[in-house]
Scaffold this motif. Structure first.
Motif, PDB file in Angstrom:
ATOM      1  N   LEU A 181       0.104  15.374  17.129  1.00 40.68           N
ATOM      2  CA  LEU A 181       1.081  16.556  17.487  1.00 40.68           C
ATOM      3  C   LEU A 181       2.107  15.641  18.387  1.00 40.68           C
ATOM      4  O   LEU A 181       3.509  15.894  18.122  1.00 40.68           O
ATOM      5  N   ALA A 182       1.737  14.875  19.378  1.00 41.24           N
ATOM      6  CA  ALA A 182       2.603  14.621  20.511  1.00 41.24           C
ATOM      7  C   ALA A 182       3.686  13.484  19.532  1.00 41.24           C
ATOM      8  O   ALA A 182       4.709  13.454  19.708  1.00 41.24           O
TER       9      ALA A 182
ATOM     10  N   MET B 214       3.888   4.336  15.274  1.00 36.66           N
ATOM     11  CA  MET B 214       4.866   4.765  16.287  1.00 36.66           C
ATOM     12  C   MET B 214       3.969   4.757  17.909  1.00 36.66           C
ATOM     13  O   MET B 214       2.578   5.056  17.816  1.00 36.66           O
ATOM     14  N   THR B 215       4.435   4.664  18.907  1.00 37.02           N
ATOM     15  CA  THR B 215       3.855   4.919  20.221  1.00 37.02           C
ATOM     16  C   THR B 215       4.231   5.840  21.074  1.00 37.02           C
ATOM     17  O   THR B 215       5.343   6.295  20.889  1.00 37.02           O
ATOM     18  N   ILE B 216       3.456   6.511  21.758  1.00 39.25           N
ATOM     19  CA  ILE B 216       3.687   7.629  22.530  1.00 39.25           C
ATOM     20  C   ILE B 216       3.227   7.542  24.086  1.00 39.25           C
ATOM     21  O   ILE B 216       2.314   6.701  24.123  1.00 39.25           O
ATOM     22  N   PRO B 217       3.890   7.819  25.266  1.00 40.82           N
ATOM     23  CA  PRO B 217       3.585   7.867  26.356  1.00 40.82           C
ATOM     24  C   PRO B 217       2.111   8.848  26.676  1.00 40.82           C
ATOM     25  O   PRO B 217       2.094  10.000  25.853  1.00 40.82           O
TER      26      PRO B 217
ATOM     27  N   ASP C   1       0.939  16.930  27.088  1.00 36.23           N
ATOM     28  CA  ASP C   1       2.010  18.052  26.782  1.00 36.23           C
ATOM     29  C   ASP C   1       1.615  18.627  25.413  1.00 36.23           C
ATOM     30  O   ASP C   1       1.639  19.954  25.464  1.00 36.23           O
ATOM     31  N   ALA C   2       1.190  17.953  24.301  1.00 38.94           N
ATOM     32  CA  ALA C   2       0.702  18.559  23.464  1.00 38.94           C
ATOM     33  C   ALA C   2      -0.494  19.242  23.435  1.00 38.94           C
ATOM     34  O   ALA C   2      -0.644  20.325  22.602  1.00 38.94           O
ATOM     35  N   MET C   3      -1.427  18.855  24.373  1.00 36.21           N
ATOM     36  CA  MET C   3      -2.640  19.527  24.581  1.00 36.21           C
ATOM     37  C   MET C   3      -2.336  20.962  25.049  1.00 36.21           C
ATOM     38  O   MET C   3      -2.947  22.130  24.651  1.00 36.21           O
ATOM     39  N   ARG C   4      -1.390  21.051  26.019  1.00 34.98           N
ATOM     40  CA  ARG C   4      -1.101  22.361  26.668  1.00 34.98           C
ATOM     41  C   ARG C   4      -0.312  23.105  25.447  1.00 34.98           C
ATOM     42  O   ARG C   4      -0.443  24.484  25.513  1.00 34.98           O
TER      43      ARG C   4
ATOM     44  N   ALA D 256       8.904  12.355  17.093  1.00 36.12           N
ATOM     45  CA  ALA D 256       9.934  11.942  16.061  1.00 36.12           C
ATOM     46  C   ALA D 256      10.650  13.281  15.823  1.00 36.12           C
ATOM     47  O   ALA D 256      11.774  12.719  15.388  1.00 36.12           O
ATOM     48  N   SER D 257      10.199  14.346  16.037  1.00 33.95           N
ATOM     49  CA  SER D 257      11.339  15.358  15.580  1.00 33.95           C
ATOM     50  C   SER D 257      12.489  15.527  16.569  1.00 33.95           C
ATOM     51  O   SER D 257      13.639  16.300  16.162  1.00 33.95           O
TER      52      SER D 257
END
Length: 407
Positions: free
Chosen positions: A343-344, A309-312, A318-321, A349-350
């Motif tokens: 996590l991102a 999967m790819t993420i922006p 956002d996941a860091m925060r 996916a969730s």
């Protein structure tokens, strides 16, 4: 974007793969690493994040926190030292160099004219420089234009010579190989290419320590899924191969997560062979900003990774925060931009019923995530999160103290 890997298989770990990466060599590497004072003693923390699990609709989330692995701040401290130890022992087979004495600098006089070179996005080069300093050999690191000054200075402070180029990561890999050929140096890279597989194999073998610890820390590894960062694929191959050999058909469902613009493993899955990324490769996730998959790592991932999967970039920030904030039952965590990518991917996916179904994610799922780095660039971490890493770590200590008082 999510892609199911139709080539993935379960069952007995293939002998052709075992000949390259195996538990025996991984455990030997782990034993050697335990003697190096560049690593903290014992395993890295495995944090349970029950509030986050409830929020995302899964049974549990466990975060293996490699930011605590060493003062270097990332999982790369497991790969470069092992590759350097094994390289030296191969080059001088009659010297009987003892690994514990190598990393303690007992052979510095013998190795002071020996030089290693590598390209890096930051963390691998820092780990190689630290290992070279301990052993007593010379180290040259090639940096591309996207490596920020914080990471460059951290490598220089470990005694490495820096060579800066204007190109990207893949071009820095080529430049390291060119310099090695010109000067008689030895490349210690974490990515493979034609005619160069032995050292990347050794690097990947070091990463098996993460899987071994995760199994020991949670009921023999009772996880159902792992979301793991992509890059060139070395981390994923080193970790997933360990799980595959240990658990065979019961191995974890493996999801590879990459930046949208550095999707070389996703594209490899599309094409059925190690491939190039389709984007600019200029991602905020510096450790994952790789344009070309490692052919050696792909040999494992094309049959052991179940989805890609790819993420922006914004999703990683956002996941860091999210990790820094913690929750009533979740410890605050410092995760760098690449460290938060797993996590991102899980969050993305969730949020999709279709993706949840494709990945088999539900309230019974036990998800393993890897925080592959802490704030290895503190100023960038503050810029992205609005928080100082030291303040998040202070909040972490406070949270742990409250948990202890309430126990």
């Amino acid at each position: 974007m999510l892609l199911h890997n139709a080539r993935a298989r379960r069952g007995r770990y293939d002998e052709s793969l075992r000949d390259i990466l195996n538990i025996q060599a991984a455990d030997e590497s782990r034993a050697w690493l335990s003697t190096w004072d560049g690593l903290k003693a014992g395993p890295t923390p495995l944090w349970d994040l029950p509030d986050l699990a409830a929020r995302l609709g899964v049974g549990s989330i466990s975060m293996k926190d490699e930011g605590h692995r060493s003062p270097l701040g990332s999982f790369k401290a497991l790969g470069a030292p092992i590759a350097l130890i094994r390289l030296i022992r191969r080059l001088w087979p009659d010297e009987n160099f003892i690994p514990a004495k190598l990393v303690a600098g007992h052979y510095k006089a013998r190795l002071q004219d020996f030089t290693v070179v590598s390209a890096t996005d930051g963390n691998h080069g820092r780990a190689l420089a630290a290992a070279a300093r301990s052993i007593g050999c010379r180290c040259v690191i090639v940096l591309h234009r996207h490596v920020n000054d914080e990471r460059r200075l951290a490598i220089e402070q470990l005694g490495a010579q820096i060579v800066q180029i204007d190109g990207n990561y893949d071009e820095s890999v080529k430049e390291a190989a060119r310099l090695a050929g010109e000067h008689g140096w030895h490349v210690v890279s974490d990515t493979s290419y034609e005619g160069y597989e032995t050292i990347p194999r050794d690097v990947m073998q070091g990463y098996g320590t993460i899987a071994a610890e995760a199994i020991e820390q949670r009921n023999q590894g009772s996880y159902t899924h792992v979301f793991i960062q992509g890059g060139v694929g070395g981390l994923a191959a080193g970790v997933v191969s360990y799980f595959a050999e240990r658990f065979a058909e019961r191995r974890l469902f493996c999801v590879i997560v990459e930046p949208e613009q550095a999707d070389c493993l996703f594209q490899s899955a599309v094409k059925g062979q190690a491939a190039l990324a389709t984007g600019s490769v200029d991602s905020i996730m510096a450790g994952l900003a790789c344009g070309e998959a490692s052919p050696l790592a792909w040999r494992f991932l094309h049959v052991l990774a179940d989805a890609f999967m790819t993420i922006p970039d914004d999703a990683a920030v956002d996941a860091m925060r999210m990790l820094a904030a913690g929750a009533e039952r979740d410890v605050p965590l410092v995760a760098g931009e690449s460290g938060a990518a797993g996590l991102a991917g899980l969050v993305q996916a969730s949020s999709s019923a279709e993706d949840r179904a494709a990945l088999g994610l539900d309230e019974r799922s036990s998800v393993l995530l890897l925080n592959t780095e802490g704030a290895t660039a503190p100023a960038l971490y503050r810029q992205l999160t609005g928080l100082r890493a030291d303040d998040v770590l202070a909040a972490q200590r406070g949270w742990l103290a409250r948990q202890k008082e309430g126990a």
